[in-house]
Design a protein around this motif. Structure first.
Motif, PDB file in Angstrom:
ATOM      1  N   LYS A 120      -2.506   1.700   4.546  1.00  0.00           N
ATOM      2  CA  LYS A 120      -1.694   1.974   3.453  1.00  0.00           C
ATOM      3  C   LYS A 120      -2.204   1.363   2.223  1.00  0.00           C
ATOM      4  O   LYS A 120      -2.525   0.405   2.164  1.00  0.00           O
ATOM      5  CB  LYS A 120      -0.397   1.703   3.651  1.00  0.00           C
ATOM      6  N   TYR A 121      -2.407   1.999   1.363  1.00  0.00           N
ATOM      7  CA  TYR A 121      -2.853   1.772  -0.262  1.00  0.00           C
ATOM      8  C   TYR A 121      -1.481   1.740  -1.242  1.00  0.00           C
ATOM      9  O   TYR A 121      -0.804   2.674  -1.287  1.00  0.00           O
ATOM     10  CB  TYR A 121      -3.912   2.716  -0.720  1.00  0.00           C
ATOM     11  N   ASP A 122      -1.558   0.712  -1.933  1.00  0.00           N
ATOM     12  CA  ASP A 122      -0.505   0.426  -3.041  1.00  0.00           C
ATOM     13  C   ASP A 122      -0.747   1.310  -4.139  1.00  0.00           C
ATOM     14  O   ASP A 122      -1.847   1.405  -4.567  1.00  0.00           O
ATOM     15  CB  ASP A 122      -0.097  -0.800  -3.253  1.00  0.00           C
ATOM     16  N   GLN A 123       0.043   1.832  -4.957  1.00  0.00           N
ATOM     17  CA  GLN A 123      -0.009   2.607  -6.096  1.00  0.00           C
ATOM     18  C   GLN A 123      -0.604   1.499  -7.156  1.00  0.00           C
ATOM     19  O   GLN A 123      -0.168   0.271  -7.141  1.00  0.00           O
ATOM     20  CB  GLN A 123       1.097   3.324  -6.432  1.00  0.00           C
ATOM     21  N   ALA A 127      -2.250   2.384 -13.740  1.00  0.00           N
ATOM     22  CA  ALA A 127      -2.717   3.845 -14.036  1.00  0.00           C
ATOM     23  C   ALA A 127      -1.541   4.973 -13.775  1.00  0.00           C
ATOM     24  O   ALA A 127      -1.540   5.858 -14.539  1.00  0.00           O
ATOM     25  CB  ALA A 127      -3.583   4.160 -12.923  1.00  0.00           C
ATOM     26  N   SER A 128      -0.365   4.450 -12.829  1.00  0.00           N
ATOM     27  CA  SER A 128       0.588   5.389 -12.853  1.00  0.00           C
ATOM     28  C   SER A 128       1.530   5.245 -13.994  1.00  0.00           C
ATOM     29  O   SER A 128       1.936   6.558 -14.268  1.00  0.00           O
ATOM     30  CB  SER A 128       1.707   4.853 -11.514  1.00  0.00           C
ATOM     31  N   ASP A 153       8.058  12.999 -10.578  1.00  0.00           N
ATOM     32  CA  ASP A 153       7.620  11.827 -10.633  1.00  0.00           C
ATOM     33  C   ASP A 153       6.237  11.707 -10.224  1.00  0.00           C
ATOM     34  O   ASP A 153       5.758  12.801  -9.705  1.00  0.00           O
ATOM     35  CB  ASP A 153       8.374  10.609  -9.900  1.00  0.00           C
ATOM     36  N   GLY A 154       5.216  10.720 -10.552  1.00  0.00           N
ATOM     37  CA  GLY A 154       4.075  10.533 -10.240  1.00  0.00           C
ATOM     38  C   GLY A 154       3.535   9.190  -9.841  1.00  0.00           C
ATOM     39  O   GLY A 154       4.187   8.164 -10.003  1.00  0.00           O
ATOM     40  N   ALA A 155       2.766   8.998  -8.786  1.00  0.00           N
ATOM     41  CA  ALA A 155       2.081   7.621  -8.621  1.00  0.00           C
ATOM     42  C   ALA A 155       0.522   7.927  -8.538  1.00  0.00           C
ATOM     43  O   ALA A 155       0.131   9.141  -7.927  1.00  0.00           O
ATOM     44  CB  ALA A 155       2.553   7.393  -7.206  1.00  0.00           C
TER      45      ALA A 155
END
Length: 184
Positions: A120-123, A127-128, A153-155
């Protein structure tokens, strides 16, 4: 706000503050690991879904709308370029209140990028924030989401270009349950 620059800076600050609050409240630990680019092994998800398919939970319906590879995120004045050898993966999603009562969105919907190995990669919080100034989301940060209302929304995640070329990527949506959205 007197200028566009003040507005954008205020929005970026709000995103960072909410991310810090969400990270601290989710497990009681510091958010340093949330923003450091750390990765961890993903737990076995319950359901595999495609981009555009709605995910229904008790009070919310979450839909991953798009997943795009980008070399730069943000607008004309505030932007961020991917690191050397890196690329940004931008995930846009919507959240709809499907209950008959307001739902708190203070801690937001969590999404993670997951590779074929289950890492798993964190946001990338910075950049978000820049990406969200680019796409102008209508998310509810400090107020409840009323019944029947949908927000977007966006990540953004920064990963190596080389790893993105491989198959098996997915988005993990963490709500009442974990849901896997197959993206590549």
């Amino acid at each position: 706000f007197k200028t566009k620059k003040q507005f954008v800076l205020s929005m970026c600050a709000a995103v960072v503050i909410c991310a810090i609050i969400a990270g601290a409240s989710s497990d009681g630990s510091s958010t340093a690991s949330e923003t450091s680019g750390s990765s961890e092994k993903a737990a076995a998800p319950e359901t595999v879904i495609k981009v555009g398919d709605p995910i229904k939970e008790d009070n919310l319906q979450i839909t991953v709308l798009s997943v795009d590879q980008k070399s730069t995120v943000g607008g004309q004045y505030f932007n961020k370029k991917a690191s050397e050898g890196g690329t940004f993966i931008a995930v846009r999603f919507s959240v709809k209140n499907i209950s008959d009562k307001p739902v708190s969105t203070l801690f937001g919907t969590k999404v993670k990028l997951v590779d074929a190995n289950g890492t798993k990669y964190d946001q990338d919080i910075e950049a978000s924030g820049y990406y969200n100034t680019e796409v102008n989301p209508d998310t509810k940060t400090l107020s409840d989401l009323n019944p029947g209302i949908t927000v977007k929304d966006g990540a953004v995640f920064e990963i190596s270009k080389e790893s993105w070329q491989k198959k098996g990527w997915s988005v993990l949506v963490e709500g009442d349950k974990e849901h896997t959205v197959s993206i590549k």
